[in-house]
Design a protein around this motif. Structure first.
Motif, PDB file in Angstrom:
ATOM      1  N   VAL A 235     -30.316 -29.718  -8.440  1.00 45.59           N
ATOM      2  CA  VAL A 235     -30.538 -30.633  -8.121  1.00 45.59           C
ATOM      3  C   VAL A 235     -31.711 -29.641  -7.385  1.00 45.59           C
ATOM      4  O   VAL A 235     -33.573 -30.650  -7.154  1.00 45.59           O
ATOM      5  CB  VAL A 235     -30.024 -30.215  -6.487  1.00 45.59           C
ATOM      6  N   GLU A 236     -32.721 -28.729  -6.946  1.00 40.70           N
ATOM      7  CA  GLU A 236     -33.468 -27.559  -6.959  1.00 40.70           C
ATOM      8  C   GLU A 236     -34.104 -28.097  -7.899  1.00 40.70           C
ATOM      9  O   GLU A 236     -35.198 -28.737  -7.812  1.00 40.70           O
ATOM     10  CB  GLU A 236     -33.047 -26.707  -6.496  1.00 40.70           C
ATOM     11  N   GLN A 237     -34.117 -28.263  -9.294  1.00 44.67           N
ATOM     12  CA  GLN A 237     -34.672 -28.378 -10.370  1.00 44.67           C
ATOM     13  C   GLN A 237     -35.152 -29.284 -10.512  1.00 44.67           C
ATOM     14  O   GLN A 237     -36.058 -29.866 -11.006  1.00 44.67           O
ATOM     15  CB  GLN A 237     -33.820 -27.514 -11.840  1.00 44.67           C
ATOM     16  N   SER A 238     -34.239 -30.573 -10.711  1.00 49.57           N
ATOM     17  CA  SER A 238     -34.621 -31.979 -10.366  1.00 49.57           C
ATOM     18  C   SER A 238     -35.884 -32.281  -9.485  1.00 49.57           C
ATOM     19  O   SER A 238     -37.122 -32.930  -9.861  1.00 49.57           O
ATOM     20  CB  SER A 238     -33.635 -32.590 -11.277  1.00 49.57           C
ATOM     21  N   PHE A 239     -35.405 -32.450  -8.588  1.00 51.51           N
ATOM     22  CA  PHE A 239     -35.866 -32.869  -7.536  1.00 51.51           C
ATOM     23  C   PHE A 239     -36.074 -32.150  -6.628  1.00 51.51           C
ATOM     24  O   PHE A 239     -37.205 -32.662  -5.366  1.00 51.51           O
ATOM     25  CB  PHE A 239     -34.406 -33.404  -6.788  1.00 51.51           C
ATOM     26  N   GLY A 240     -36.370 -30.609  -6.562  1.00 54.00           N
ATOM     27  CA  GLY A 240     -37.208 -29.542  -5.453  1.00 54.00           C
ATOM     28  C   GLY A 240     -36.056 -29.953  -4.258  1.00 54.00           C
ATOM     29  O   GLY A 240     -36.659 -29.724  -3.439  1.00 54.00           O
ATOM     30  N   LEU A 241     -35.213 -29.847  -4.418  1.00 53.84           N
ATOM     31  CA  LEU A 241     -34.366 -30.573  -3.145  1.00 53.84           C
ATOM     32  C   LEU A 241     -33.363 -29.118  -2.873  1.00 53.84           C
ATOM     33  O   LEU A 241     -32.549 -28.626  -3.731  1.00 53.84           O
ATOM     34  CB  LEU A 241     -33.612 -31.764  -2.703  1.00 53.84           C
ATOM     35  N   VAL A 242     -34.173 -28.033  -1.795  1.00 54.32           N
ATOM     36  CA  VAL A 242     -32.973 -26.944  -1.641  1.00 54.32           C
ATOM     37  C   VAL A 242     -31.642 -26.888  -0.611  1.00 54.32           C
ATOM     38  O   VAL A 242     -32.152 -27.554   0.160  1.00 54.32           O
ATOM     39  CB  VAL A 242     -34.268 -25.730  -0.722  1.00 54.32           C
ATOM     40  N   VAL A 243     -30.966 -26.602  -1.076  1.00 51.92           N
ATOM     41  CA  VAL A 243     -29.401 -26.724  -0.481  1.00 51.92           C
ATOM     42  C   VAL A 243     -29.059 -25.400  -0.776  1.00 51.92           C
ATOM     43  O   VAL A 243     -29.007 -24.533  -1.270  1.00 51.92           O
ATOM     44  CB  VAL A 243     -28.758 -26.655  -2.152  1.00 51.92           C
ATOM     45  N   GLU A 244     -29.147 -25.351   1.019  1.00 56.34           N
ATOM     46  CA  GLU A 244     -28.615 -23.980   1.769  1.00 56.34           C
ATOM     47  C   GLU A 244     -27.207 -23.946   1.269  1.00 56.34           C
ATOM     48  O   GLU A 244     -25.835 -24.408   2.467  1.00 56.34           O
ATOM     49  CB  GLU A 244     -29.469 -24.016   2.659  1.00 56.34           C
ATOM     50  N   PHE A 245     -26.457 -23.306   0.536  1.00 56.88           N
ATOM     51  CA  PHE A 245     -24.616 -23.506   0.660  1.00 56.88           C
ATOM     52  C   PHE A 245     -24.346 -22.078   0.693  1.00 56.88           C
ATOM     53  O   PHE A 245     -24.953 -21.347   0.868  1.00 56.88           O
ATOM     54  CB  PHE A 245     -24.554 -23.697  -0.382  1.00 56.88           C
ATOM     55  N   VAL A 246     -22.948 -22.275   1.966  1.00 55.67           N
ATOM     56  CA  VAL A 246     -22.369 -21.528   2.221  1.00 55.67           C
ATOM     57  C   VAL A 246     -20.764 -21.466   2.482  1.00 55.67           C
ATOM     58  O   VAL A 246     -20.929 -22.825   2.814  1.00 55.67           O
ATOM     59  CB  VAL A 246     -22.935 -20.557   4.057  1.00 55.67           C
ATOM     60  N   SER A 247     -20.213 -20.365   1.449  1.00 55.33           N
ATOM     61  CA  SER A 247     -18.846 -20.756   1.452  1.00 55.33           C
ATOM     62  C   SER A 247     -18.416 -19.214   1.659  1.00 55.33           C
ATOM     63  O   SER A 247     -19.151 -18.419   1.428  1.00 55.33           O
ATOM     64  CB  SER A 247     -18.496 -21.325  -0.177  1.00 55.33           C
ATOM     65  N   ASP A 248     -17.053 -19.492   2.237  1.00 51.37           N
ATOM     66  CA  ASP A 248     -15.754 -18.407   2.725  1.00 51.37           C
ATOM     67  C   ASP A 248     -14.591 -18.399   2.426  1.00 51.37           C
ATOM     68  O   ASP A 248     -14.236 -18.253   2.782  1.00 51.37           O
ATOM     69  CB  ASP A 248     -16.614 -17.820   4.259  1.00 51.37           C
TER      70      ASP A 248
END
Length: 354
Positions: A235-248
């Protein structure tokens, strides 16, 4: 141990049962004339039939009865429970009545002789509509699960086919084209070959992306976290939208059905943020808490009025809601104009996953 109750007390209890029961109770004589009926019974029958019942007309209930379910017919009046000998069992059967307010309704019925000397019989009815609605909902959910499962299996098949067959064949053609470039000195031909190679390389990338969008292999092979990180990178490479992903998440896997629901809901929520929120960053949080998987997708975009007309078709939110319900989860959206949007999903975890 038996409970001792005096005759007067028992009579009082029976009167209360008759008056307050939610089941309809009718008393008839041997000729089918109505002797008494409780308030629940009066609420069922139409007014014209009720008058006939009050007047004690023979077989007045036939004016609202639409037949019972036998072992040969869903609705029949043959061998009516009013006419059969006592030897035939009508302790439990299903009957259809044309009711005062709800049209034709199925009832669970029992028909007993309670005074053989005087031929007094009792008909008791319980509305089956809630049970039928529950069964219908269960059937619909099962069918929807089968449809979604079939869709995902077909997506998986197409994804593998594109990746393992089409993409590999195209890659071989690109490699052969690169080799051919060293077999000629014709400048025009080399130029054309380079252009063709560039076009085929872009097509190869598109096929690979399409394969992943159909069904990411990482979801089946490595689980949610790996699939999310791979998806957000694309998504970031194709559209420039940065996704801040947090997982625990404490575990790697949670069952294919639940993982698919979470992945598809997140995929749709991020896509909606990309199309409508007008933001550069989206935050995705994935966690396990109180025996449930929790997903939130948040943005600080323009938001929307939930009661207003949707910008898109609105089918995306409906699809996410439906997917959540099929696995016993809960789904919701919080949004206001100018205040961003928060999508949240919670799915209970069974003991087999714990």
């Amino acid at each position: 141990m038996t409970l001792s109750v005096g005759t007067d007390s028992l009579s009082a209890l029976m009167v209360k049962l008759f008056e307050n029961s939610t089941e309809a109770i009718f008393f008839f004589d041997s000729q089918g004339n109505t002797l008494a009926m409780n308030p629940a019974a009066e609420e069922i029958v139409r007014d014209d039939v009720l008058i006939q019942l009050y007047e004690g007309k023979e077989k007045a209930l036939c004016g609202t009865c639409r037949g019972y379910t036998s072992d040969t017919e869903p609705r029949t009046c043959l061998d009516c429970y009013f006419n059969v000998p006592e030897s035939k069992n009508f302790a439990s059967f299903q009957v259809y009545l044309e009711t005062k307010r709800n049209g034709m309704v199925p009832f669970a019925a029992s028909f007993h002789t309670i005074d053989s000397v005087n031929g007094i019989r009792v008909l008791m009815l319980r509305d089956l509509t809630p049970q039928f609605q529950t069964q219908e909902k269960l059937y619909q959910n099962k069918m929807m699960k089968h449809v979604i499962e079939a869709q995902e299996n077909e997506r998986k098949r197409l994804s593998r086919e594109l990746h393992d067959s089409v993409a590999q064949e195209l890659l071989s053609a690109v490699v052969e084209l690169r080799v051919l470039k060293y077999m000629t000195n014709d400048d025009q031909l080399l130029k054309n070959m380079k252009q063709t190679e560039a076009s085929m390389t872009r097509l190869l990338d598109d096929i690979r992306n399409l394969s992943v969008e159909l069904r990411p292999a990482t979801l089946d092979d490595f689980g949610l976290e790996a699939a999310f990180r791979s998806h957000f990178k694309r998504v970031e490479q194709s559209f420039g939208l940065v996704v801040e992903f947090v997982s625990d998440l404490p575990r790697k896997r949670y069952g294919s059905e639940k993982e698919t629901v979470i992945y598809r809901v997140c995929q749709e929520a991020v896509l909606n943020a990309l199309k409508y929120a007008q933001v550069d960053t989206v935050k995705v949080t994935l966690s396990e808490h109180d025996h449930a998987l929790r997903l939130t997708v948040e943005d600080d975009g323009i938001g929307f009025d939930k009661g207003g007309k949707p910008i898109g078709t609105g089918l995306g939110l409906y699809g996410m809601q439906e997917r959540a319900e099929l696995v016993g989860g809960s789904f919701g959206v919080i949004s206001n104009v100018g205040q961003g949007t928060k999508v949240f999903l919670q799915i209970p975890i069974g003991h087999e996953e714990e």
